[in-house]
Scaffold this active site. Sequence first.
Site, PDB file in Angstrom:
ATOM      1  N   ARG A 174       0.697  -1.229   0.139  1.00  0.00           N
ATOM      2  CA  ARG A 174       0.066   0.036   0.093  1.00  0.00           C
ATOM      3  C   ARG A 174       0.840   1.330  -0.121  1.00  0.00           C
ATOM      4  O   ARG A 174       0.899   1.880   0.799  1.00  0.00           O
ATOM      5  CB  ARG A 174      -0.678   0.085   1.213  1.00  0.00           C
ATOM      6  CG  ARG A 174      -1.802  -1.323   1.072  1.00  0.00           C
ATOM      7  CD  ARG A 174      -3.358  -0.998   1.676  1.00  0.00           C
ATOM      8  NE  ARG A 174      -4.198  -1.506   1.025  1.00  0.00           N
ATOM      9  CZ  ARG A 174      -5.458  -1.791   1.204  1.00  0.00           C
ATOM     10  NH1 ARG A 174      -5.760  -1.311   2.426  1.00  0.00           N
ATOM     11  NH2 ARG A 174      -6.304  -2.207   0.124  1.00  0.00           N
ATOM     12  N   GLN A 200      -0.875   2.580  -5.993  1.00  0.00           N
ATOM     13  CA  GLN A 200      -2.296   2.999  -5.934  1.00  0.00           C
ATOM     14  C   GLN A 200      -3.251   2.503  -7.201  1.00  0.00           C
ATOM     15  O   GLN A 200      -4.337   1.993  -7.309  1.00  0.00           O
ATOM     16  CB  GLN A 200      -2.483   4.334  -5.645  1.00  0.00           C
ATOM     17  CG  GLN A 200      -2.626   4.451  -4.134  1.00  0.00           C
ATOM     18  CD  GLN A 200      -2.788   5.879  -3.570  1.00  0.00           C
ATOM     19  OE1 GLN A 200      -2.551   6.883  -4.345  1.00  0.00           O
ATOM     20  NE2 GLN A 200      -3.154   6.007  -2.175  1.00  0.00           N
TER      21      GLN A 200
HETATM   22  P1  NAD Z   1      -9.766  -3.918   4.594  1.00  0.00           P
HETATM   23  O1  NAD Z   1     -10.825  -4.356   3.748  1.00  0.00           O
HETATM   24  O2  NAD Z   1      -8.743  -4.898   5.320  1.00  0.00           O
HETATM   25  O3  NAD Z   1     -10.783  -3.885   6.188  1.00  0.00           O
HETATM   26  C1  NAD Z   1     -11.806  -3.183   5.972  1.00  0.00           C
HETATM   27  C2  NAD Z   1     -11.751  -2.356   7.367  1.00  0.00           C
HETATM   28  O4  NAD Z   1     -12.263  -3.253   8.306  1.00  0.00           O
HETATM   29  C3  NAD Z   1     -10.872  -1.678   7.729  1.00  0.00           C
HETATM   30  O5  NAD Z   1     -11.121  -0.344   8.019  1.00  0.00           O
HETATM   31  C4  NAD Z   1     -10.423  -2.105   8.950  1.00  0.00           C
HETATM   32  O6  NAD Z   1      -9.663  -1.182   9.777  1.00  0.00           O
HETATM   33  C5  NAD Z   1     -11.772  -2.416   9.657  1.00  0.00           C
HETATM   34  N1  NAD Z   1     -11.721  -3.613  10.659  1.00  0.00           N
HETATM   35  C6  NAD Z   1     -10.843  -4.656  10.809  1.00  0.00           C
HETATM   36  N2  NAD Z   1     -11.027  -5.192  12.183  1.00  0.00           N
HETATM   37  C7  NAD Z   1     -12.219  -4.536  12.686  1.00  0.00           C
HETATM   38  C8  NAD Z   1     -12.728  -4.631  13.841  1.00  0.00           C
HETATM   39  N3  NAD Z   1     -12.566  -5.713  14.690  1.00  0.00           N
HETATM   40  N4  NAD Z   1     -13.670  -3.654  13.981  1.00  0.00           N
HETATM   41  C9  NAD Z   1     -14.077  -2.774  12.973  1.00  0.00           C
HETATM   42  N5  NAD Z   1     -13.497  -2.680  12.066  1.00  0.00           N
HETATM   43  C10 NAD Z   1     -12.512  -3.371  11.770  1.00  0.00           C
HETATM   44  O7  NAD Z   1      -9.242  -2.479   4.505  1.00  0.00           O
HETATM   45  P2  NAD Z   1      -9.097  -1.724   3.268  1.00  0.00           P
HETATM   46  O8  NAD Z   1     -10.650  -1.304   2.857  1.00  0.00           O
HETATM   47  O9  NAD Z   1      -8.434  -2.597   2.142  1.00  0.00           O
HETATM   48  O10 NAD Z   1      -8.067  -0.521   3.713  1.00  0.00           O
HETATM   49  C11 NAD Z   1      -7.862  -0.243   5.056  1.00  0.00           C
HETATM   50  C12 NAD Z   1      -7.020   1.333   4.652  1.00  0.00           C
HETATM   51  O11 NAD Z   1      -5.824   1.236   3.675  1.00  0.00           O
HETATM   52  C13 NAD Z   1      -7.945   2.430   4.424  1.00  0.00           C
HETATM   53  O12 NAD Z   1      -7.660   3.463   5.065  1.00  0.00           O
HETATM   54  C14 NAD Z   1      -7.571   2.681   2.940  1.00  0.00           C
HETATM   55  O13 NAD Z   1      -7.705   4.109   2.558  1.00  0.00           O
HETATM   56  C15 NAD Z   1      -6.108   2.312   2.782  1.00  0.00           C
HETATM   57  N6  NAD Z   1      -5.526   2.128   1.618  1.00  0.00           N
HETATM   58  C16 NAD Z   1      -4.402   2.688   1.279  1.00  0.00           C
HETATM   59  C17 NAD Z   1      -3.649   2.447   0.098  1.00  0.00           C
HETATM   60  C18 NAD Z   1      -2.401   3.123  -0.382  1.00  0.00           C
HETATM   61  O14 NAD Z   1      -1.902   4.208   0.403  1.00  0.00           O
HETATM   62  N7  NAD Z   1      -1.895   2.980  -1.476  1.00  0.00           N
HETATM   63  C19 NAD Z   1      -4.400   1.548  -0.822  1.00  0.00           C
HETATM   64  C20 NAD Z   1      -5.551   1.165  -0.465  1.00  0.00           C
HETATM   65  C21 NAD Z   1      -6.236   1.365   0.703  1.00  0.00           C
END
Ligand code: NAD
Length: 374
Positions: free
Chosen positions: A120, A125
């Site tokens: 990430r 991205q």
């Molecule tokens: P994910 O699909 O792995 O998880 C979904 C969400 O579930 C996450 O926000 C996580 O914190 C939450 N979660 C996990 N356990 C939990 C619990 N017990 N209770 C409540 N919530 C819980 O996550 P995702 O959607 O792939 O992305 C996570 C982060 O990464 C986001 O903030 C996103 O913006 C960021 N991201 C960054 C990049 C980059 O910088 N290149 C790329 C993609 C995503």
Amino acid sequence: MLIGIPRETRPGETRVAATPETVKKIAASGKHEVVVEAGAGSASSIPDADYRAAGARIGTARDALGADLVLKVRAPIGDELAAVKRGAAVIGLLDPYDAAGIEALARAGLSGFALERLPRITRAQSMDVLSSQANIAGYKAVILAANEYGRFMPMLMTAAGTVKAARVLVMGVGVAGLQAIATAKRLGAVIEASDVRPSVKDQVESLGGKWVDVPYESDEERQIAEGVGGYARPMPPAWMQRQASIIAERCRQMDIVITTALIPGRPAPKLIKADTVAAMKPGAVVVDLAVEQGGNVEGSEAGRIVVRNGVKIVGLTNLPALVATDASALYARNVLNFLALSLNLKTGDYAIARDDEIVQATLVCENGQAVAQK
Ligand code: NAD
């Protein structure tokens, strides 16, 4: 080099790994031949003729799977895998946490690049398939919920009286959760949301949602909650219990609950207990987006909509495949951007960019061996 785009064969998989737009760019140098299996795009509403016009040859499954480089959505299995050439490279969602599946790819002698393992970092991205597909899943989860819900989403004032806006709780505010909030908001719902990572509170509020706070009671909890590499980590049982009781109380007020919480490489955390579902309003709808990873909701069933105490629990899987045309368009662009690390789109020069940290992170098998994650 021959680059193959097979038709996906898993049940319900409507997506395709390349579109005419990306085929045109891959074929532009004239150095490589692209072969698309007949009908590969049909479930995404892309006719063979459009691939042909973009410079591809239409061929059989054997032609596409037997290429030097195979672009896939899902990992090849069974007959598909048997048709992949030893030494070929395969790019796709190869399910890197499925050790037996990766072992099978390794035995088939291919070099596998699993896009789930993209780091990430900013440079990755444009290749991030998990984000592009989670965005679609978050949108479709709300549309499915609205469809199953026997009431309106927006507040309406009519001559026949007032209709209350639906109250929606989103659990897990990553990419899918943020899109679910935005979509439910556009439909006029009143939103609450919660996540383990405190950094997303501002994002929830900027989308017009109310943050449901689960307090931390130790520095250890706070530190774990920050996650690692943009992903969550499993929270200690004490925090999970506190979360469960706060969420049980909020769920009683809700019309729709959408859960999206995931922890990479582990079963999804259980966030909604069976007794919480049982105490929800009749007619309420719960959509469990994590159902394929074991589910966030007790009682959800993969591939089914079940009714428990008058509450519908939607466990449909692979929601991006229900928005096939856009899911394929975004997925195919992600694949093209990843491929462009190794393939110069202007000159056609191709060499797997082994020194690139992005490519290194995705390599799951090579020379008959599974590659351990660093
Ligand atoms: P994910 O699909 O792995 O998880 C979904 C969400 O579930 C996450 O926000 C996580 O914190 C939450 N979660 C996990 N356990 C939990 C619990 N017990 N209770 C409540 N919530 C819980 O996550 P995702 O959607 O792939 O992305 C996570 C982060 O990464 C986001 O903030 C996103 O913006 C960021 N991201 C960054 C990049 C980059 O910088 N290149 C790329 C993609 C995503």
